[in-house]
Design a protein around this motif. Structure first.
Motif, PDB file in Angstrom:
ATOM      1  N   TYR A  82      33.028  26.328  96.402  1.00 58.66           N
ATOM      2  CA  TYR A  82      32.035  27.348  96.762  1.00 58.66           C
ATOM      3  C   TYR A  82      31.798  28.300  95.595  1.00 58.66           C
ATOM      4  CZ  TYR A  82      29.871  30.748 100.049  1.00 58.66           C
ATOM      5  OH  TYR A  82      29.028  31.600 100.714  1.00 58.66           O
ATOM      6  N   LEU A  83      32.902  28.764  94.993  1.00 58.93           N
ATOM      7  CA  LEU A  83      32.816  29.665  93.838  1.00 58.93           C
ATOM      8  C   LEU A  83      32.041  29.019  92.700  1.00 58.93           C
ATOM      9  CD1 LEU A  83      34.059  32.369  92.499  1.00 58.93           C
ATOM     10  CD2 LEU A  83      35.768  30.847  91.559  1.00 58.93           C
ATOM     11  N   THR A  84      32.340  27.730  92.461  1.00 51.00           N
ATOM     12  CA  THR A  84      31.694  27.016  91.361  1.00 51.00           C
ATOM     13  C   THR A  84      30.197  26.862  91.616  1.00 51.00           C
ATOM     14  OG1 THR A  84      33.755  25.814  91.086  1.00 51.00           O
ATOM     15  CG2 THR A  84      31.843  24.957  89.928  1.00 51.00           C
ATOM     16  N   LEU A  85      29.851  26.457  92.844  1.00 53.40           N
ATOM     17  CA  LEU A  85      28.441  26.207  93.153  1.00 53.40           C
ATOM     18  C   LEU A  85      27.620  27.495  93.165  1.00 53.40           C
ATOM     19  CD1 LEU A  85      28.543  23.500  95.969  1.00 53.40           C
ATOM     20  CD2 LEU A  85      27.601  23.296  93.670  1.00 53.40           C
ATOM     21  N   ILE A  86      28.147  28.539  93.777  1.00 54.16           N
ATOM     22  CA  ILE A  86      27.352  29.749  93.985  1.00 54.16           C
ATOM     23  C   ILE A  86      27.361  30.657  92.756  1.00 54.16           C
ATOM     24  CG2 ILE A  86      27.128  31.852  95.373  1.00 54.16           C
ATOM     25  CD1 ILE A  86      26.443  29.535  97.052  1.00 54.16           C
ATOM     26  N   ILE A  87      28.514  30.774  92.109  1.00 57.55           N
ATOM     27  CA  ILE A  87      28.651  31.770  91.040  1.00 57.55           C
ATOM     28  C   ILE A  87      28.727  31.123  89.659  1.00 57.55           C
ATOM     29  CG2 ILE A  87      30.008  33.755  90.222  1.00 57.55           C
ATOM     30  CD1 ILE A  87      28.949  34.235  93.004  1.00 57.55           C
ATOM     31  N   LEU A  88      29.673  30.202  89.488  1.00 59.61           N
ATOM     32  CA  LEU A  88      29.992  29.759  88.126  1.00 59.61           C
ATOM     33  C   LEU A  88      28.900  28.899  87.505  1.00 59.61           C
ATOM     34  CD1 LEU A  88      33.825  29.076  88.450  1.00 59.61           C
ATOM     35  CD2 LEU A  88      32.621  31.140  87.719  1.00 59.61           C
ATOM     36  N   ILE A  89      28.364  27.924  88.249  1.00 60.09           N
ATOM     37  CA  ILE A  89      27.321  27.074  87.673  1.00 60.09           C
ATOM     38  C   ILE A  89      26.068  27.892  87.346  1.00 60.09           C
ATOM     39  CG2 ILE A  89      25.713  25.172  88.147  1.00 60.09           C
ATOM     40  CD1 ILE A  89      27.970  23.669  89.432  1.00 60.09           C
ATOM     41  N   PRO A  90      25.557  28.715  88.290  1.00 57.13           N
ATOM     42  CA  PRO A  90      24.384  29.530  87.926  1.00 57.13           C
ATOM     43  C   PRO A  90      24.638  30.456  86.732  1.00 57.13           C
ATOM     44  CG  PRO A  90      24.661  29.515  90.290  1.00 57.13           C
ATOM     45  CD  PRO A  90      25.863  28.845  89.723  1.00 57.13           C
ATOM     46  N   LEU A  91      25.831  31.082  86.680  1.00 60.20           N
ATOM     47  CA  LEU A  91      26.109  31.983  85.555  1.00 60.20           C
ATOM     48  C   LEU A  91      26.222  31.213  84.245  1.00 60.20           C
ATOM     49  CD1 LEU A  91      28.578  34.790  86.679  1.00 60.20           C
ATOM     50  CD2 LEU A  91      26.246  35.027  85.849  1.00 60.20           C
ATOM     51  N   SER A  92      26.862  30.018  84.297  1.00 59.96           N
ATOM     52  CA  SER A  92      26.957  29.274  83.036  1.00 59.96           C
ATOM     53  C   SER A  92      25.589  28.750  82.616  1.00 59.96           C
ATOM     54  CB  SER A  92      27.988  28.151  83.100  1.00 59.96           C
ATOM     55  OG  SER A  92      28.271  27.781  84.392  1.00 59.96           O
ATOM     56  N   GLY A  93      24.710  28.543  83.608  1.00 63.61           N
ATOM     57  CA  GLY A  93      23.335  28.189  83.267  1.00 63.61           C
ATOM     58  C   GLY A  93      22.697  29.254  82.397  1.00 63.61           C
ATOM     59  N   LEU A  94      22.968  30.513  82.746  1.00 63.54           N
ATOM     60  CA  LEU A  94      22.453  31.638  81.962  1.00 63.54           C
ATOM     61  C   LEU A  94      23.032  31.627  80.543  1.00 63.54           C
ATOM     62  CD1 LEU A  94      20.952  34.463  81.906  1.00 63.54           C
ATOM     63  CD2 LEU A  94      23.151  35.429  82.508  1.00 63.54           C
ATOM     64  N   VAL A  95      24.342  31.415  80.453  1.00 62.46           N
ATOM     65  CA  VAL A  95      24.998  31.388  79.145  1.00 62.46           C
ATOM     66  C   VAL A  95      24.440  30.229  78.307  1.00 62.46           C
ATOM     67  CG1 VAL A  95      27.210  31.109  77.952  1.00 62.46           C
ATOM     68  CG2 VAL A  95      27.086  32.464  80.054  1.00 62.46           C
ATOM     69  N   TRP A  96      24.287  29.069  78.969  1.00 64.81           N
ATOM     70  CA  TRP A  96      23.802  27.882  78.272  1.00 64.81           C
ATOM     71  C   TRP A  96      22.384  28.109  77.763  1.00 64.81           C
ATOM     72  CZ3 TRP A  96      20.054  23.987  79.285  1.00 64.81           C
ATOM     73  CH2 TRP A  96      20.214  22.825  78.505  1.00 64.81           C
ATOM     74  N   ARG A  97      21.540  28.695  78.615  1.00 68.36           N
ATOM     75  CA  ARG A  97      20.159  28.945  78.213  1.00 68.36           C
ATOM     76  C   ARG A  97      20.086  29.904  77.029  1.00 68.36           C
ATOM     77  NH1 ARG A  97      15.727  26.950  81.669  1.00 68.36           N
ATOM     78  NH2 ARG A  97      14.359  28.477  80.707  1.00 68.36           N
ATOM     79  N   SER A  98      20.952  30.935  77.037  1.00 63.31           N
ATOM     80  CA  SER A  98      20.856  31.883  75.925  1.00 63.31           C
ATOM     81  C   SER A  98      21.456  31.290  74.661  1.00 63.31           C
ATOM     82  CB  SER A  98      21.505  33.219  76.288  1.00 63.31           C
ATOM     83  OG  SER A  98      22.819  33.023  76.705  1.00 63.31           O
ATOM     84  N   ALA A  99      22.451  30.410  74.814  1.00 67.73           N
ATOM     85  CA  ALA A  99      23.007  29.736  73.640  1.00 67.73           C
ATOM     86  C   ALA A  99      21.967  28.785  73.045  1.00 67.73           C
ATOM     87  CB  ALA A  99      24.271  28.969  74.017  1.00 67.73           C
ATOM     88  N   ALA A 100      21.184  28.141  73.926  1.00 70.38           N
ATOM     89  CA  ALA A 100      20.172  27.184  73.473  1.00 70.38           C
ATOM     90  C   ALA A 100      19.059  27.882  72.678  1.00 70.38           C
ATOM     91  CB  ALA A 100      19.573  26.438  74.665  1.00 70.38           C
ATOM     92  N   LEU A 101      18.962  29.210  72.856  1.00 77.87           N
ATOM     93  CA  LEU A 101      17.946  29.969  72.135  1.00 77.87           C
ATOM     94  C   LEU A 101      18.135  29.891  70.630  1.00 77.87           C
ATOM     95  CD1 LEU A 101      17.440  33.378  73.966  1.00 77.87           C
ATOM     96  CD2 LEU A 101      15.720  31.665  73.469  1.00 77.87           C
ATOM     97  N   GLY A 102      19.383  29.809  70.228  1.00 80.32           N
ATOM     98  CA  GLY A 102      19.668  29.864  68.799  1.00 80.32           C
ATOM     99  C   GLY A 102      19.803  31.313  68.351  1.00 80.32           C
ATOM    100  N   TRP A 103      20.597  31.507  67.302  1.00 77.90           N
ATOM    101  CA  TRP A 103      20.971  32.850  66.903  1.00 77.90           C
ATOM    102  C   TRP A 103      19.775  33.693  66.453  1.00 77.90           C
ATOM    103  CZ3 TRP A 103      24.343  36.096  68.148  1.00 77.90           C
ATOM    104  CH2 TRP A 103      24.614  37.214  67.359  1.00 77.90           C
ATOM    105  N   THR A 104      18.853  33.080  65.685  1.00 77.01           N
ATOM    106  CA  THR A 104      17.730  33.857  65.143  1.00 77.01           C
ATOM    107  C   THR A 104      16.823  34.377  66.254  1.00 77.01           C
ATOM    108  OG1 THR A 104      17.360  31.676  64.205  1.00 77.01           O
ATOM    109  CG2 THR A 104      16.929  33.545  62.767  1.00 77.01           C
ATOM    110  N   ASP A 105      16.458  33.480  67.190  1.00 80.72           N
ATOM    111  CA  ASP A 105      15.588  33.903  68.291  1.00 80.72           C
ATOM    112  C   ASP A 105      16.273  34.973  69.139  1.00 80.72           C
ATOM    113  OD1 ASP A 105      13.761  32.159  67.415  1.00 80.72           O
ATOM    114  OD2 ASP A 105      13.972  30.689  69.032  1.00 80.72           O
ATOM    115  N   PHE A 106      17.567  34.716  69.408  1.00 81.94           N
ATOM    116  CA  PHE A 106      18.332  35.643  70.232  1.00 81.94           C
ATOM    117  C   PHE A 106      18.346  37.026  69.592  1.00 81.94           C
ATOM    118  CE2 PHE A 106      22.142  37.714  71.797  1.00 81.94           C
ATOM    119  CZ  PHE A 106      22.123  37.386  73.142  1.00 81.94           C
ATOM    120  N   TRP A 107      18.608  37.026  68.292  1.00 86.21           N
ATOM    121  CA  TRP A 107      18.700  38.292  67.566  1.00 86.21           C
ATOM    122  C   TRP A 107      17.353  39.017  67.550  1.00 86.21           C
ATOM    123  CZ3 TRP A 107      22.438  41.369  66.653  1.00 86.21           C
ATOM    124  CH2 TRP A 107      22.310  42.399  65.705  1.00 86.21           C
TER     125      TRP A 107
END
Lengths: 283, 294
Positions: free
Chosen positions: A31-56
């Motif tokens: 339950y924790l993984t489905l509701i909290i961890l996967i959606p939150l890691s989706g956010l982390v993954w998406r921002s990592a996929a941005l690349g450092w220059t775009d993020f900055w």
């Protein structure tokens, strides 16, 4: 009962006659993984996929920086106000006996129970130039609604119970005999409060401050009505996330969210460190 | 994390010698400041909600509450709470059982993770589901191909609500069950009860008031959540508008009576929650607040 000891000397869990470990832990983790961890890691993954220059580029965008500055600045100020008044409120509720004390005590939890949108429109109506409080402040030249000051007012409302409910139980446990001893040794009341009582309360006050601060930084519902939401002036970071989302600018929304999340984690860590430290020091 | 929602009632010190209390003027000033602060910051906003709702008379008030959009917002809010609260109750009981009844590696970390949603901005709690299920999201294309609608519909609103109310029941039950220990359950098991019987007849009666307390807080937040739901709802009138979102729409349309009428229902819910909470604390304080001092 699914987890057998992996190898001698190291056990995942201590043996117990109580059943249901595998079932309850398994369900909780799923339950924790489905509701909290996967959606939150989706956010982390998406921002990592941005690349450092775009993020900055998004992070140092003037509008982003201003929104973060406003969110953190107003939350800091509101938490500081709450520390002063919240501590006085807690003290009065713990130490003094007066009619209506129980009602006042119960009222402190109102911001936990009242939906933030309701608080938002109520505060805006109160502090608007023609509102009950706003018209008293108008002649003094103080404008609250639709200014950063309005954000502070909303965050004071939201944060108050965090300070009171953190400090109150510690105050109730204060040992009267220590105060009596200090008084016997010639300390006056002011000295007792500042030198004897305050050091014992300080960790709880710091914790209450951090909780109110953390909540204030992320607060949205109560703020957007009273803030006026002028970019660079009274636009908070959570609102900027919503604006970027409505522009379908997912990258910017994600990057701002990631920055806020990282800063919240640091604050959570600080709260935990303060608590561990104070538990060690004051038991 | 400290639990600001749990309060404790220590022994009252009625007899105060002059040495350990402030002088009378200082006491009056402190009391004046505290009560004035509470009145201005907490009481006035509450009063203004009901005042504004009734400012055009009871007729306008009931009319605002019986409009079709308001009625569908009330229905949706009740539906969302009816799904998300029970799910979080099942999770809370399950997590508390695993964490309180057993010693295992990584327990402290798991407890911290459960509290995580409280330190995430509500807007971010909604955003994560948009990134997952939105048209540009990770699962967006797949969902569209299979005709599954999550975002801007009831499932998205339920998910966002579960996210923000996730820790309420668990954080109430974990310290309570930890304090009660395993003795009662072990006795029941040694007398021949099976695991379910030990839970139903021993554990559940022991924690029922703490559970009710958690459900109360969880429900108040579930019905009142604004930020997270606002991001995933799409604000479709009559379809995906919960009560707090409907308050915003009416307010932005300068329909103050309508906005405050719906707000007054939510404020009423908050007051009922506070009264029940206070009654539970007064009556069953010892069986609720396991984290309080000794």
């Amino acid at each position: 009962m699914t987890t057998a000891p992996a190898k001698a000397g190291w056990r995942f869990r201590q043996p117990s006659v109580i059943p249901g470990f595998g079932l309850t832990l398994g369900f909780s983790l799923a339950y924790l993984t489905l509701i909290i961890l996967i959606p939150l890691s989706g956010l982390v993954w998406r921002s990592a996929a941005l690349g450092w220059t775009d993020f900055w580029a998004i992070a140092v965008d003037r509008r982003t920086l201003n929104a973060l500055k406003i969110s953190f600045g107003t939350a800091f100020l509101a938490a500081a106000i709450n520390v002063v008044f919240g501590t006085i409120v807690a003290w009065v509720l713990v130490r003094y006996r007066f009619p209506g004390r129980r009602i006042a005590d119960a009222m402190v939890d109102l911001p936990f129970a009242l939906p933030t949108a309701v608080a938002g429109i109520a505060l805006t109506t109160l502090y608007a130039p023609n509102g009950w409080i706003g018209q008293l402040l108008m002649p003094l030249g103080i404008k609250v609604a639709y200014t950063p000051l309005g954000i502070v007012i909303a965050l004071v409302f939201i944060g108050l119970p965090f300070v009171v409910r953190t400090v109150q139980p510690i105050m109730e446990e204060l040992d009267r005999e220590v105060e009596e001893a200090a008084a016997t040794l010639g300390a006056n009341r002011f000295q007792i409060i500042t030198r004897v009582l305050f050091p014992g309360l300080a960790p709880a006050i710091v914790t209450g401050f951090s909780l109110a601060f953390a909540r204030g930084v992320g607060e949205y519902g109560s703020v957007i009505f009273i803030a006026g939401n002028l970019p660079f002036k009274s636009e908070i970071a959570p609102l900027l996330i919503v604006i970027r989302l409505e522009e379908y600018n997912y990258e910017a929304a994600t990057a701002i969210a990631a920055i806020m999340l990282a800063l919240s984690f640091v604050m959570l860590l600080v709260v935990n460190l303060v608590q561990t430290w104070s538990r060690k020091r004051y038991g | 994390m400290a639990d600001p929602e749990i309060k404790s009632y220590g022994p009252h010190h009625e007899s105060q010698s002059a040495a350990v209390t402030e002088s009378r003027p200082v006491r009056w000033v402190a009391m004046g400041i505290a009560l004035a602060f509470l009145a201005v910051f907490l009481l006035l906003p509450l009063i203004v909600v009901f005042h504004e709702a009734l400012t055009k008379g009871i007729g306008a008030y009931t009319e605002a509450l019986t409009s079709p959009d308001t009625r569908s917002a009330i229905r949706l809010t009740l539906l969302v709470a009816a799904i998300s609260v029970p799910l979080n109750v099942i999770f809370g009981i399950s997590a508390a059982w695993a964490i309180a009844k057993f010693e295992f590696k990584g327990k402290a970390f798991l407890t911290t993770l459960i509290d995580l949603p409280f330190s995430v901005s509500p807007v971010i709690s909604g955003l994560v589901y948009v990134l997952l299920f939105g048209a540009q999201g990770l699962l967006g294309a797949w969902l569209k191909a299979h005709g599954i609608v999550i975002l801007f519909a009831v499932p998205g609103i339920v998910l966002a609500t579960i996210f923000v109310t996730f820790p309420f029941v668990a954080r109430e039950l974990i310290p309570l069950m930890q304090e009660q220990g395993n003795g009662d359950e072990e006795a029941a098991l040694s007398l021949g009860a099976n695991g379910w019987q030990a839970f139903w007849y021993v554990t559940l009666p022991n924690v029922k008031w703490g559970l009710l307390y958690g459900v109360l807080l969880c429900n108040a937040r579930a019905m009142g959540e604004f930020g997270a739901v606002s991001v995933v709802s799409g604000h479709i009138r009559g379809l995906t508008n919960t009560m707090p979102l409907h308050v915003e729409i009416l307010y932005n349309e300068y329909n103050a009576v309508g906005a405050f009428a719906v707000a007054s229902l939510l404020a009423g819910l908050a007051l009922v929650t506070l009264v029940l909470k206070t009654l539970l604390e007064m009556r069953y304080g010892a069986e609720i607040a396991a984290t309080r001092g000794h």
